[in-house]
Design a protein around this motif. Structure first.
Motif, PDB file in Angstrom:
ATOM      1  N   VAL A  82       0.897  -1.218   0.065  1.00 26.31           N
ATOM      2  CA  VAL A  82      -0.012   0.054  -0.098  1.00 26.31           C
ATOM      3  C   VAL A  82       0.972   1.402  -0.028  1.00 26.31           C
ATOM      4  CG1 VAL A  82      -0.262  -0.041   2.563  1.00 26.31           C
ATOM      5  CG2 VAL A  82      -2.125   0.991   1.077  1.00 26.31           C
ATOM      6  N   GLN A  83       1.982   1.203   0.564  1.00 25.73           N
ATOM      7  CA  GLN A  83       2.970   2.419   0.709  1.00 25.73           C
ATOM      8  C   GLN A  83       3.349   2.680  -0.689  1.00 25.73           C
ATOM      9  OE1 GLN A  83       3.256  -0.243   2.208  1.00 25.73           O
ATOM     10  NE2 GLN A  83       3.481   0.211   4.827  1.00 25.73           N
ATOM     11  N   TYR A  84       3.475   1.705  -1.664  1.00 25.13           N
ATOM     12  CA  TYR A  84       4.124   2.107  -2.792  1.00 25.13           C
ATOM     13  C   TYR A  84       2.861   2.607  -3.675  1.00 25.13           C
ATOM     14  CZ  TYR A  84       8.466  -0.570  -2.234  1.00 25.13           C
ATOM     15  OH  TYR A  84       9.822  -0.890  -1.856  1.00 25.13           O
ATOM     16  N   ILE A  85       1.810   2.029  -3.331  1.00 26.94           N
ATOM     17  CA  ILE A  85       0.232   2.590  -4.313  1.00 26.94           C
ATOM     18  C   ILE A  85       0.336   4.050  -3.839  1.00 26.94           C
ATOM     19  CG2 ILE A  85      -2.036   2.354  -4.249  1.00 26.94           C
ATOM     20  CD1 ILE A  85      -1.499  -0.679  -3.740  1.00 26.94           C
ATOM     21  N   LEU A  86       0.537   4.429  -2.650  1.00 27.43           N
ATOM     22  CA  LEU A  86       0.495   5.729  -2.237  1.00 27.43           C
ATOM     23  C   LEU A  86       1.550   6.580  -2.439  1.00 27.43           C
ATOM     24  CD1 LEU A  86      -1.526   4.837   1.218  1.00 27.43           C
ATOM     25  CD2 LEU A  86      -2.531   6.129  -0.842  1.00 27.43           C
ATOM     26  N   GLY A  87       2.795   6.156  -2.420  1.00 32.47           N
ATOM     27  CA  GLY A  87       3.712   6.920  -2.633  1.00 32.47           C
ATOM     28  C   GLY A  87       4.465   7.179  -1.486  1.00 32.47           C
ATOM     29  N   ASN A  88       3.952   7.033  -0.294  1.00 32.62           N
ATOM     30  CA  ASN A  88       4.375   7.363   0.657  1.00 32.62           C
ATOM     31  C   ASN A  88       4.290   6.353   2.028  1.00 32.62           C
ATOM     32  OD1 ASN A  88       1.450   8.221   1.172  1.00 32.62           O
ATOM     33  ND2 ASN A  88       2.506   8.803   3.326  1.00 32.62           N
ATOM     34  N   ALA A  89       5.382   6.512   2.835  1.00 37.64           N
ATOM     35  CA  ALA A  89       5.159   5.641   4.219  1.00 37.64           C
ATOM     36  C   ALA A  89       5.711   6.395   5.409  1.00 37.64           C
ATOM     37  CB  ALA A  89       6.387   4.602   4.071  1.00 37.64           C
ATOM     38  N   TYR A  90       5.198   6.098   6.615  1.00 36.40           N
ATOM     39  CA  TYR A  90       5.470   6.856   7.868  1.00 36.40           C
ATOM     40  C   TYR A  90       6.632   5.960   8.689  1.00 36.40           C
ATOM     41  CZ  TYR A  90       1.289   9.155   7.110  1.00 36.40           C
ATOM     42  OH  TYR A  90       0.203  10.283   6.481  1.00 36.40           O
ATOM     43  N   PHE A  91       7.576   6.980   8.998  1.00 35.74           N
ATOM     44  CA  PHE A  91       8.548   6.685   9.910  1.00 35.74           C
ATOM     45  C   PHE A  91       8.816   7.650  11.074  1.00 35.74           C
ATOM     46  CE2 PHE A  91      13.129   6.336  10.999  1.00 35.74           C
ATOM     47  CZ  PHE A  91      13.304   4.806  11.154  1.00 35.74           C
ATOM     48  N   MET A  92       8.607   7.272  12.438  1.00 37.47           N
ATOM     49  CA  MET A  92       8.523   8.115  13.439  1.00 37.47           C
ATOM     50  C   MET A  92       7.658   9.253  13.420  1.00 37.47           C
ATOM     51  SD  MET A  92      12.585   7.704  14.549  1.00 37.47           S
ATOM     52  CE  MET A  92      12.494   7.827  16.308  1.00 37.47           C
ATOM     53  N   GLY A  93       6.436   8.964  13.108  1.00 38.05           N
ATOM     54  CA  GLY A  93       5.735  10.092  12.673  1.00 38.05           C
ATOM     55  C   GLY A  93       5.640  11.089  11.542  1.00 38.05           C
ATOM     56  N   ARG A  94       6.650  10.852  10.772  1.00 30.79           N
ATOM     57  CA  ARG A  94       6.540  11.600   9.517  1.00 30.79           C
ATOM     58  C   ARG A  94       6.464  10.708   8.322  1.00 30.79           C
ATOM     59  NH1 ARG A  94      11.240  13.387  12.248  1.00 30.79           N
ATOM     60  NH2 ARG A  94      11.032  15.354  13.241  1.00 30.79           N
ATOM     61  N   SER A  95       5.703  11.565   7.174  1.00 35.26           N
ATOM     62  CA  SER A  95       5.683  10.727   5.917  1.00 35.26           C
ATOM     63  C   SER A  95       6.779  11.119   5.270  1.00 35.26           C
ATOM     64  CB  SER A  95       4.354  11.614   5.441  1.00 35.26           C
ATOM     65  OG  SER A  95       4.210  10.986   4.287  1.00 35.26           O
ATOM     66  N   PHE A  96       7.344  10.011   4.336  1.00 34.23           N
ATOM     67  CA  PHE A  96       8.426   9.966   3.774  1.00 34.23           C
ATOM     68  C   PHE A  96       7.772   9.563   2.138  1.00 34.23           C
ATOM     69  CE2 PHE A  96      10.429  10.022   7.714  1.00 34.23           C
ATOM     70  CZ  PHE A  96      11.402  10.769   7.536  1.00 34.23           C
TER      71      PHE A  96
END
Ligand code: GLN
Length: 294
Positions: A82-96
């Motif tokens: 799902v992170q590749y579909i959306l183009g972002n993923a969360y790490f320590m509360g931030r979106s990358f």
């Protein structure tokens, strides 16, 4: 493979949030995928949190979102994370930003980074993240310690483009990115901290891995030769030249690699105190090798 028979029941049509989610759940369940990913997808596409989604459950999904949701659910059905579909993923509360050139950041890595933050001296430090990928470790440390200089290196130029994008997005101008295969292009300047989450999956493990990982995440970020231990050998042999007097090396590793790493580190980093830490699932997951402590 997707069974078209099942998917014909899930079309781009006027549906309420509740019905759109129900259909998506059904499809994904029949395909033996993870239905909860559809909810996450919907939350991210709409900007609604769980409660807001419940409050809007009887309203129609706007056409554009319905198309994106449908497309996303079909891709979930083909194992795409799902992170590749959306183009972002969360790490320590931030979106990358992430794409298929970089590993999707994992929660276990957050725990290691939190430990580095907790251990920080409070004085200005020079930190190096080897194999930075999307840059999540380097950027999280850079933002936690704006006075520090953080170097992030990676063998992959494509990965560095994503790291660059993420660093710019957070205006982490104390994060410097450079293409290098491990130590190759980095001159031995002293670092207070070196951190790495290297590729540690052995080629033999491929058969037991989740298809979404095998099919979509970059091999370069996942696999290490010598039963997944190659990068620990290389880094433990060379790190000393790059560490200050009290320098510390942190490395994440696979849940069954502790005993092999005990041997490797005892041999290659003899003057170091090496400690092993568990992740929240109770598996040994990262180590800390501290210079001059024994
Ligand atoms: N440093 C990045 C992360 O921890 C990439 C790691 C990798 O690709 N092996 O997510």
């Amino acid at each position: 493979m997707i069974k078209l028979k099942n998917w014909s029941k899930f079309k781009v049509e006027k549906l309420s949030y509740s019905n759109a989610l129900k259909r998506a759940f059904l499809m994904l369940k029949q395909e033996k995928k993870f239905p909860e990913d559809a909810e996450y997808l919907m939350e991210e596409l709409t900007g609604f949190n769980y409660t807001q989604l419940q409050l809007h459950r009887n309203e129609d999904v706007p056409g554009k979102i319905m198309r994106q949701f449908h497309d996303g659910v079909v891709r979930l059905g083909m194992d795409e994370p799902v992170q590749y579909i959306l183009g972002n993923a969360y790490f320590m509360g931030r979106s990358f930003t992430v794409n298929q050139d970089v590993l999707i950041p994992r929660q276990e890595t957050e725990e290691m980074v939190q430990k580095i933050i907790d251990d920080h001296t409070g004085k200005k430090e020079n930190i190096w993240d080897i194999g930075t990928g999307s840059g999540v470790i380097a950027i999280s440390l850079g933002l936690a310690f704006p006075e520090d200089d953080i170097l992030g290196t990676d063998i992959s130029k494509e990965a560095l483009k994503i790291a660059e994008l993420n660093a710019d997005n957070y205006q982490a101008d104390n994060v410097f990115l450079k293409q290098s295969d491990l130590f190759e292009k980095v001159i031995p300047e002293p670092f207070d901290v070196i951190v790495s989450n290297p590729p540690y999956i052995s080629h033999q493990e491929k058969s037991v891995m989740d298809p979404s990982v095998i099919k979509y995440e970059p091999d370069l970020a996942l696999y290490g030769d010598e039963f997944g231990l190659k990068f620990y050998q290389d880094i433990s042999q060379n790190a000393d030249k790059y560490l200050t007097e009290n320098g510390i090396l942190y490395m994440e590793f696979g849940y069954h690699q502790k005993s092999a790493l005990e041997e490797i580190f005892a041999k290659n980093m003899p003057g170091y105190k090496v400690e092993f830490y568990k992740d929240m699932s109770g598996n040994y997951r990262y180590l800390k090798a501290e210079k001059g402590k024994i």
